[in-house]
Design a protein around this motif. Sequence first.
Motif, PDB file in Angstrom:
ATOM      1  N   GLU A   8       0.830  -1.192   0.000  1.00  0.00           N
ATOM      2  CA  GLU A   8       0.000   0.000   0.000  1.00  0.00           C
ATOM      3  C   GLU A   8       0.871   1.251   0.000  1.00  0.00           C
ATOM      4  O   GLU A   8       2.036   1.224   0.365  1.00  0.00           O
ATOM      5  N   LEU A   9       0.252   2.363  -0.389  1.00  0.00           N
ATOM      6  CA  LEU A   9       0.940   3.648  -0.365  1.00  0.00           C
ATOM      7  C   LEU A   9       0.513   4.431   0.866  1.00  0.00           C
ATOM      8  O   LEU A   9      -0.621   4.291   1.337  1.00  0.00           O
ATOM      9  N   PRO A  10       1.388   5.265   1.411  1.00  0.00           N
ATOM     10  CA  PRO A  10       1.016   6.081   2.573  1.00  0.00           C
ATOM     11  C   PRO A  10      -0.167   6.984   2.246  1.00  0.00           C
ATOM     12  O   PRO A  10      -0.286   7.500   1.131  1.00  0.00           O
ATOM     13  N   ASP A  11      -1.053   7.191   3.237  1.00  0.00           N
ATOM     14  CA  ASP A  11      -2.237   8.014   3.025  1.00  0.00           C
ATOM     15  C   ASP A  11      -2.021   9.446   3.499  1.00  0.00           C
ATOM     16  O   ASP A  11      -2.957  10.119   3.913  1.00  0.00           O
ATOM     17  N   THR A  12      -0.784   9.897   3.458  1.00  0.00           N
ATOM     18  CA  THR A  12      -0.453  11.263   3.854  1.00  0.00           C
ATOM     19  C   THR A  12       0.654  11.794   2.958  1.00  0.00           C
ATOM     20  O   THR A  12       1.398  11.013   2.357  1.00  0.00           O
ATOM     21  N   ASP A  13       0.749  13.110   2.857  1.00  0.00           N
ATOM     22  CA  ASP A  13       1.902  13.706   2.180  1.00  0.00           C
ATOM     23  C   ASP A  13       3.155  13.430   3.001  1.00  0.00           C
ATOM     24  O   ASP A  13       3.091  13.271   4.224  1.00  0.00           O
ATOM     25  N   ILE A  14       4.283  13.388   2.310  1.00  0.00           N
ATOM     26  CA  ILE A  14       5.561  13.065   2.955  1.00  0.00           C
ATOM     27  C   ILE A  14       6.541  14.197   2.708  1.00  0.00           C
ATOM     28  O   ILE A  14       6.692  14.665   1.577  1.00  0.00           O
ATOM     29  N   ALA A  15       7.209  14.622   3.775  1.00  0.00           N
ATOM     30  CA  ALA A  15       8.275  15.620   3.671  1.00  0.00           C
ATOM     31  C   ALA A  15       9.615  14.917   3.868  1.00  0.00           C
ATOM     32  O   ALA A  15       9.827  14.280   4.910  1.00  0.00           O
ATOM     33  N   ASN A 145       8.630   4.488  18.817  1.00  0.00           N
ATOM     34  CA  ASN A 145       8.442   4.802  20.230  1.00  0.00           C
ATOM     35  C   ASN A 145       6.968   4.638  20.604  1.00  0.00           C
ATOM     36  O   ASN A 145       6.107   4.379  19.754  1.00  0.00           O
ATOM     37  N   ALA A 146       6.658   4.796  21.884  1.00  0.00           N
ATOM     38  CA  ALA A 146       5.315   4.480  22.380  1.00  0.00           C
ATOM     39  C   ALA A 146       4.249   5.419  21.846  1.00  0.00           C
ATOM     40  O   ALA A 146       3.048   5.102  21.930  1.00  0.00           O
ATOM     41  N   ARG A 147       4.639   6.561  21.291  1.00  0.00           N
ATOM     42  CA  ARG A 147       3.652   7.527  20.810  1.00  0.00           C
ATOM     43  C   ARG A 147       3.188   7.236  19.382  1.00  0.00           C
ATOM     44  O   ARG A 147       2.256   7.884  18.896  1.00  0.00           O
ATOM     45  N   VAL A 148       3.829   6.299  18.714  1.00  0.00           N
ATOM     46  CA  VAL A 148       3.479   5.977  17.327  1.00  0.00           C
ATOM     47  C   VAL A 148       2.213   5.118  17.308  1.00  0.00           C
ATOM     48  O   VAL A 148       2.146   4.068  17.938  1.00  0.00           O
ATOM     49  N   THR A 149       1.206   5.574  16.589  1.00  0.00           N
ATOM     50  CA  THR A 149      -0.046   4.828  16.473  1.00  0.00           C
ATOM     51  C   THR A 149       0.102   3.711  15.440  1.00  0.00           C
ATOM     52  O   THR A 149       1.025   3.735  14.613  1.00  0.00           O
ATOM     53  N   PRO A 150      -0.800   2.712  15.444  1.00  0.00           N
ATOM     54  CA  PRO A 150      -0.749   1.677  14.406  1.00  0.00           C
ATOM     55  C   PRO A 150      -0.807   2.256  12.991  1.00  0.00           C
ATOM     56  O   PRO A 150      -0.125   1.768  12.090  1.00  0.00           O
ATOM     57  N   ALA A 151      -1.609   3.292  12.788  1.00  0.00           N
ATOM     58  CA  ALA A 151      -1.694   3.904  11.458  1.00  0.00           C
ATOM     59  C   ALA A 151      -0.373   4.551  11.065  1.00  0.00           C
ATOM     60  O   ALA A 151       0.073   4.447   9.905  1.00  0.00           O
ATOM     61  N   GLN A 152       0.273   5.223  12.009  1.00  0.00           N
ATOM     62  CA  GLN A 152       1.564   5.852  11.713  1.00  0.00           C
ATOM     63  C   GLN A 152       2.641   4.804  11.472  1.00  0.00           C
ATOM     64  O   GLN A 152       3.506   4.983  10.609  1.00  0.00           O
ATOM     65  N   ARG A 153       2.590   3.724  12.215  1.00  0.00           N
ATOM     66  CA  ARG A 153       3.533   2.626  11.995  1.00  0.00           C
ATOM     67  C   ARG A 153       3.381   2.081  10.575  1.00  0.00           C
ATOM     68  O   ARG A 153       4.376   1.831   9.888  1.00  0.00           O
ATOM     69  N   ALA A 154       2.133   1.923  10.144  1.00  0.00           N
ATOM     70  CA  ALA A 154       1.898   1.438   8.784  1.00  0.00           C
ATOM     71  C   ALA A 154       2.429   2.425   7.753  1.00  0.00           C
ATOM     72  O   ALA A 154       3.026   2.026   6.740  1.00  0.00           O
ATOM     73  N   GLN A 155       2.246   3.722   8.000  1.00  0.00           N
ATOM     74  CA  GLN A 155       2.759   4.733   7.065  1.00  0.00           C
ATOM     75  C   GLN A 155       4.279   4.651   6.947  1.00  0.00           C
ATOM     76  O   GLN A 155       4.832   4.682   5.838  1.00  0.00           O
ATOM     77  N   ALA A 156       4.953   4.546   8.087  1.00  0.00           N
ATOM     78  CA  ALA A 156       6.414   4.441   8.070  1.00  0.00           C
ATOM     79  C   ALA A 156       6.859   3.196   7.318  1.00  0.00           C
ATOM     80  O   ALA A 156       7.814   3.237   6.524  1.00  0.00           O
TER      81      ALA A 156
END
Length: 281
Positions: A8-15, A145-156
């Motif tokens: 899948e592709l990330p669902d956010t813009d990337i800087a 780290n502990a602040r990363v959500t499952p969605a953010q982990r998937a994006q990374a």
Amino acid sequence: MSTTPHTELPDTDIAFIGGGNMARSLIAGLVRRGMPAARLHVAEPVAALREALQQDFAVNTYDQAAQAASKAGLWLMAVKPQVMREVCASLANAAAAQQPVVVSIAAGITAGQLERWLGGNQAVVRAMPNTPALLGAGVTGLFANARVTPAQRAQADQVLSSAGRTVWIDDEAQMDAVTAVSGSGPAYVFLLAEAMEAAALAQGLPADAARTLVLDTVLGAARMLTEAGEAPAELRRRVTSPNGTTQAAIETFQAGGLEALTARAIDAAARRGGELSAAND
């Protein structure tokens, strides 16, 4: 530890903060997989690199990190470790306002350091890709780290998997081992190839023949390791006939302490990784 294949592709813009070789390889991988160039924003102070990225991939380019960061929900920090603290400080206010997931590929910089330099309370993923990522054939170790959500982990994961496979590590202390094994690992293979080529020349083989024999042997062996589904020890056993030429070579390697030397080398690299983290604190 988990290995996650993602298409899948990330669902956010990337800087991309930094537009060097590794950032370029990730951008190429994302574009190749269908990521719209308009959703990729690259901050790079060197004008020639900016122009090349814009020309080759039609991405948005900027000369200031804050300009790219303001457009994105994921920041990929691809600057040199020695300037990371300064760059993070310049983005701290934006980080507090936007709450992006921050992914760093800088060697020797811990997630805790990045979070602190960005002002605290940040979702941070530490990544260690290796140089075959430049060919889309890399492997990346990742720690969240502990602040990363499952969605953010998937994006990374989706970003880093554009350059090869990904492996998630649960204990950040093990990232020094990741660096020692895979981050530095290609150089170990290059050293072996270098030594094999020199030995082939010493045996009287022509230079072009020696180079081809060594490189294609390394390539073929790597494919067998990844495609045969067998452990390295089993593959070695299969090609080592009793009292044959391979056994003679293997016994010489072992008599010289190859396994112990490899263990010491990887331990030295891991310890050096820890020292670099401490030096950047």
